[in-house]
Design a protein around this motif. Structure first.
Motif, PDB file in Angstrom:
ATOM      1  N   VAL A  48       0.858  -1.189   0.000  1.00  0.00           N
ATOM      2  CA  VAL A  48       0.000   0.000   0.000  1.00  0.00           C
ATOM      3  C   VAL A  48       0.895   1.240   0.000  1.00  0.00           C
ATOM      4  O   VAL A  48       2.116   1.144   0.125  1.00  0.00           O
ATOM      5  CB  VAL A  48      -0.948   0.024   1.223  1.00  0.00           C
ATOM      6  CG1 VAL A  48      -1.848  -1.205   1.241  1.00  0.00           C
ATOM      7  CG2 VAL A  48      -0.157   0.123   2.527  1.00  0.00           C
ATOM      8  N   SER A  49       0.266   2.395  -0.117  1.00  0.00           N
ATOM      9  CA  SER A  49       1.018   3.648  -0.129  1.00  0.00           C
ATOM     10  C   SER A  49       1.205   4.191   1.282  1.00  0.00           C
ATOM     11  O   SER A  49       0.517   3.785   2.216  1.00  0.00           O
ATOM     12  CB  SER A  49       0.275   4.688  -0.970  1.00  0.00           C
ATOM     13  OG  SER A  49      -0.953   5.035  -0.329  1.00  0.00           O
ATOM     14  N   LYS A  50       2.132   5.128   1.416  1.00  0.00           N
ATOM     15  CA  LYS A  50       2.303   5.801   2.704  1.00  0.00           C
ATOM     16  C   LYS A  50       1.042   6.576   3.077  1.00  0.00           C
ATOM     17  O   LYS A  50       0.692   6.670   4.258  1.00  0.00           O
ATOM     18  CB  LYS A  50       3.504   6.753   2.662  1.00  0.00           C
ATOM     19  CG  LYS A  50       4.844   6.065   2.791  1.00  0.00           C
ATOM     20  CD  LYS A  50       5.959   7.070   2.993  1.00  0.00           C
ATOM     21  CE  LYS A  50       7.294   6.373   3.220  1.00  0.00           C
ATOM     22  NZ  LYS A  50       8.396   7.328   3.462  1.00  0.00           N
ATOM     23  N   ARG A  51       0.383   7.114   2.074  1.00  0.00           N
ATOM     24  CA  ARG A  51      -0.863   7.830   2.346  1.00  0.00           C
ATOM     25  C   ARG A  51      -1.874   6.898   3.011  1.00  0.00           C
ATOM     26  O   ARG A  51      -2.540   7.291   3.973  1.00  0.00           O
ATOM     27  CB  ARG A  51      -1.436   8.395   1.048  1.00  0.00           C
ATOM     28  CG  ARG A  51      -2.779   9.091   1.222  1.00  0.00           C
ATOM     29  CD  ARG A  51      -3.284   9.658  -0.082  1.00  0.00           C
ATOM     30  NE  ARG A  51      -4.595  10.265   0.073  1.00  0.00           N
ATOM     31  CZ  ARG A  51      -5.277  10.845  -0.889  1.00  0.00           C
ATOM     32  NH1 ARG A  51      -4.748  10.913  -2.122  1.00  0.00           N
ATOM     33  NH2 ARG A  51      -6.463  11.378  -0.670  1.00  0.00           N
ATOM     34  N   THR A  52      -1.975   5.670   2.509  1.00  0.00           N
ATOM     35  CA  THR A  52      -2.882   4.699   3.113  1.00  0.00           C
ATOM     36  C   THR A  52      -2.465   4.388   4.547  1.00  0.00           C
ATOM     37  O   THR A  52      -3.314   4.272   5.436  1.00  0.00           O
ATOM     38  CB  THR A  52      -2.912   3.400   2.276  1.00  0.00           C
ATOM     39  OG1 THR A  52      -3.410   3.701   0.980  1.00  0.00           O
ATOM     40  CG2 THR A  52      -3.799   2.346   2.922  1.00  0.00           C
ATOM     41  N   PHE A  53      -1.156   4.269   4.763  1.00  0.00           N
ATOM     42  CA  PHE A  53      -0.675   4.023   6.126  1.00  0.00           C
ATOM     43  C   PHE A  53      -1.164   5.116   7.065  1.00  0.00           C
ATOM     44  O   PHE A  53      -1.715   4.838   8.142  1.00  0.00           O
ATOM     45  CB  PHE A  53       0.854   3.960   6.154  1.00  0.00           C
ATOM     46  CG  PHE A  53       1.422   3.766   7.541  1.00  0.00           C
ATOM     47  CD1 PHE A  53       1.657   2.497   8.033  1.00  0.00           C
ATOM     48  CD2 PHE A  53       1.693   4.863   8.356  1.00  0.00           C
ATOM     49  CE1 PHE A  53       2.160   2.313   9.313  1.00  0.00           C
ATOM     50  CE2 PHE A  53       2.190   4.694   9.641  1.00  0.00           C
ATOM     51  CZ  PHE A  53       2.428   3.412  10.128  1.00  0.00           C
ATOM     52  N   GLU A  55      -3.611   7.040   6.830  1.00  0.00           N
ATOM     53  CA  GLU A  55      -5.064   7.053   6.998  1.00  0.00           C
ATOM     54  C   GLU A  55      -5.486   6.167   8.173  1.00  0.00           C
ATOM     55  O   GLU A  55      -6.575   6.325   8.727  1.00  0.00           O
ATOM     56  CB  GLU A  55      -5.750   6.573   5.717  1.00  0.00           C
ATOM     57  CG  GLU A  55      -5.707   7.589   4.584  1.00  0.00           C
ATOM     58  CD  GLU A  55      -6.241   7.019   3.277  1.00  0.00           C
ATOM     59  OE1 GLU A  55      -6.528   5.792   3.234  1.00  0.00           O
ATOM     60  OE2 GLU A  55      -6.354   7.787   2.302  1.00  0.00           O
ATOM     61  N   HIS A  56      -4.598   5.258   8.555  1.00  0.00           N
ATOM     62  CA  HIS A  56      -4.908   4.309   9.632  1.00  0.00           C
ATOM     63  C   HIS A  56      -4.089   4.556  10.901  1.00  0.00           C
ATOM     64  O   HIS A  56      -4.587   4.343  12.008  1.00  0.00           O
ATOM     65  CB  HIS A  56      -4.663   2.880   9.147  1.00  0.00           C
ATOM     66  CG  HIS A  56      -5.605   2.435   8.072  1.00  0.00           C
ATOM     67  ND1 HIS A  56      -6.845   1.901   8.344  1.00  0.00           N
ATOM     68  CD2 HIS A  56      -5.505   2.468   6.721  1.00  0.00           C
ATOM     69  CE1 HIS A  56      -7.465   1.612   7.209  1.00  0.00           C
ATOM     70  NE2 HIS A  56      -6.674   1.951   6.211  1.00  0.00           N
ATOM     71  N   PHE A  57      -2.857   5.008  10.749  1.00  0.00           N
ATOM     72  CA  PHE A  57      -1.973   5.146  11.905  1.00  0.00           C
ATOM     73  C   PHE A  57      -1.168   6.446  11.814  1.00  0.00           C
ATOM     74  O   PHE A  57      -0.765   6.850  10.723  1.00  0.00           O
ATOM     75  CB  PHE A  57      -0.995   3.960  11.987  1.00  0.00           C
ATOM     76  CG  PHE A  57      -1.673   2.619  12.008  1.00  0.00           C
ATOM     77  CD1 PHE A  57      -2.362   2.189  13.138  1.00  0.00           C
ATOM     78  CD2 PHE A  57      -1.636   1.799  10.893  1.00  0.00           C
ATOM     79  CE1 PHE A  57      -2.998   0.959  13.148  1.00  0.00           C
ATOM     80  CE2 PHE A  57      -2.263   0.563  10.900  1.00  0.00           C
ATOM     81  CZ  PHE A  57      -2.949   0.144  12.029  1.00  0.00           C
ATOM     82  N   ASP A  58      -0.928   7.053  12.965  1.00  0.00           N
ATOM     83  CA  ASP A  58      -0.161   8.293  13.006  1.00  0.00           C
ATOM     84  C   ASP A  58       1.342   8.042  12.907  1.00  0.00           C
ATOM     85  O   ASP A  58       2.098   8.946  12.532  1.00  0.00           O
ATOM     86  CB  ASP A  58      -0.439   9.056  14.316  1.00  0.00           C
ATOM     87  CG  ASP A  58      -1.875   9.539  14.406  1.00  0.00           C
ATOM     88  OD1 ASP A  58      -2.489   9.749  13.336  1.00  0.00           O
ATOM     89  OD2 ASP A  58      -2.391   9.690  15.533  1.00  0.00           O
ATOM     90  N   SER A  59       1.777   6.848  13.289  1.00  0.00           N
ATOM     91  CA  SER A  59       3.199   6.548  13.355  1.00  0.00           C
ATOM     92  C   SER A  59       3.399   5.038  13.350  1.00  0.00           C
ATOM     93  O   SER A  59       2.438   4.263  13.502  1.00  0.00           O
ATOM     94  CB  SER A  59       3.799   7.130  14.646  1.00  0.00           C
ATOM     95  OG  SER A  59       3.186   6.500  15.778  1.00  0.00           O
ATOM     96  N   LYS A  60       4.650   4.609  13.216  1.00  0.00           N
ATOM     97  CA  LYS A  60       4.910   3.164  13.274  1.00  0.00           C
ATOM     98  C   LYS A  60       4.646   2.647  14.685  1.00  0.00           C
ATOM     99  O   LYS A  60       4.239   1.493  14.863  1.00  0.00           O
ATOM    100  CB  LYS A  60       6.339   2.850  12.841  1.00  0.00           C
ATOM    101  CG  LYS A  60       7.420   3.222  13.848  1.00  0.00           C
ATOM    102  CD  LYS A  60       8.782   2.674  13.436  1.00  0.00           C
ATOM    103  CE  LYS A  60       9.838   2.947  14.516  1.00  0.00           C
ATOM    104  NZ  LYS A  60      11.162   2.410  14.153  1.00  0.00           N
ATOM    105  N   GLU A  61       4.842   3.503  15.683  1.00  0.00           N
ATOM    106  CA  GLU A  61       4.565   3.086  17.061  1.00  0.00           C
ATOM    107  C   GLU A  61       3.075   2.813  17.262  1.00  0.00           C
ATOM    108  O   GLU A  61       2.695   1.847  17.932  1.00  0.00           O
ATOM    109  CB  GLU A  61       5.055   4.149  18.045  1.00  0.00           C
ATOM    110  CG  GLU A  61       6.562   4.263  18.168  1.00  0.00           C
ATOM    111  CD  GLU A  61       7.203   5.047  17.022  1.00  0.00           C
ATOM    112  OE1 GLU A  61       8.438   5.028  16.918  1.00  0.00           O
ATOM    113  OE2 GLU A  61       6.460   5.691  16.245  1.00  0.00           O
TER     114      GLU A  61
END
Length: 208
Positions: A48-53, A55-61
């Motif tokens: 998926v794209s970073k944009r999709t990421f 959309e679901h989470f603010d950070s990897k944490e």
């Protein structure tokens, strides 16, 4: 496609993307550890794209915390499903612990990062860990105190504090096994973990 169908499709896609991101986080973090995992790694593995990421989470944490809670919920379901309520509580606990440790041992890389790296996430990580330990302690209280059949040994009701002590002890056994490189052999902990619970629920503790 009508509006309702379009919304349903969008929700399905959102759920699918979130699931893929969590699975990607599990795969990458198990391989590299959380500290070396990047959002680029996660989205590449998820496709998926970073944009999709974002959309679901603010950070990897935040993604890791969601994975931690999801994986913990899955382990708790394994505990619940292993219960055989027509058997003495000792047997129920032993079978549940066997299933729990077998569940954890199936993903040694993931269990290592979940149990160890959660300590590196500050207050949010502490809060998530406390939530999970409380759920496990509540499970233990309901299982032991709700046993309908006679116990094979003298039994006293387990208090919430004693249940939390048992959960903490079992958690330390898991951490010790991970530190010693034995995450794939976690089922070997069943005997010691069962003993912790039995000691805390025996009525004849005066001599200890």
């Amino acid at each position: 496609m009508n509006t309702v169908a379009a919304l349903d499709h969008l929700k399905q896609l959102e759920h699918e993307h979130r699931t893929r991101l969590l699975q990607a986080m599990a795969t990458v973090a198990a391989d590299k550890g959380l500290a070396l995992t990047t959002i680029a790694d996660i989205v590449r593995a998820a496709g998926v794209s970073k944009r999709t990421f974002y959309e679901h989470f603010d950070s990897k944490e935040a993604c890791f915390l969601a994975l931690y809670r999801a994986a913990s919920a899955s382990a708790l379901r394994t505990l619940r499903e292993a219960l055989k309520t027509d058997r003495p509580w000792q047997t129920q606990i032993e079978q549940a612990l066997d299933a729990y440790f077998e569940h954890l041992a199936a993903g040694p890389g993931l269990v290592r990062v979940l149990f160890v790296d959660i300590h590196h996430l500050g207050p949010e990580g502490l809060r998530a860990r406390r939530e999970v330990m409380q759920q496990l302690a509540d499970f233990m209280v309901s299982t032991v105190n709700g046993a309908a059949l006679p116990s094979a040994t003298p039994l006293r009701a387990i208090s919430p504090a004693m249940a939390m002590a048992a959960v903490g002890g079992i958690n330390e056994l898991v951490l010790q096994a991970i530190e010693q490189g034995n995450a794939a052999q976690l089922k070997n902990l069943s005997l010691g973990a069962g003993e912790i619970v039995r000691v805390l629920t025996h009525a004849d503790l005066a001599g200890l």
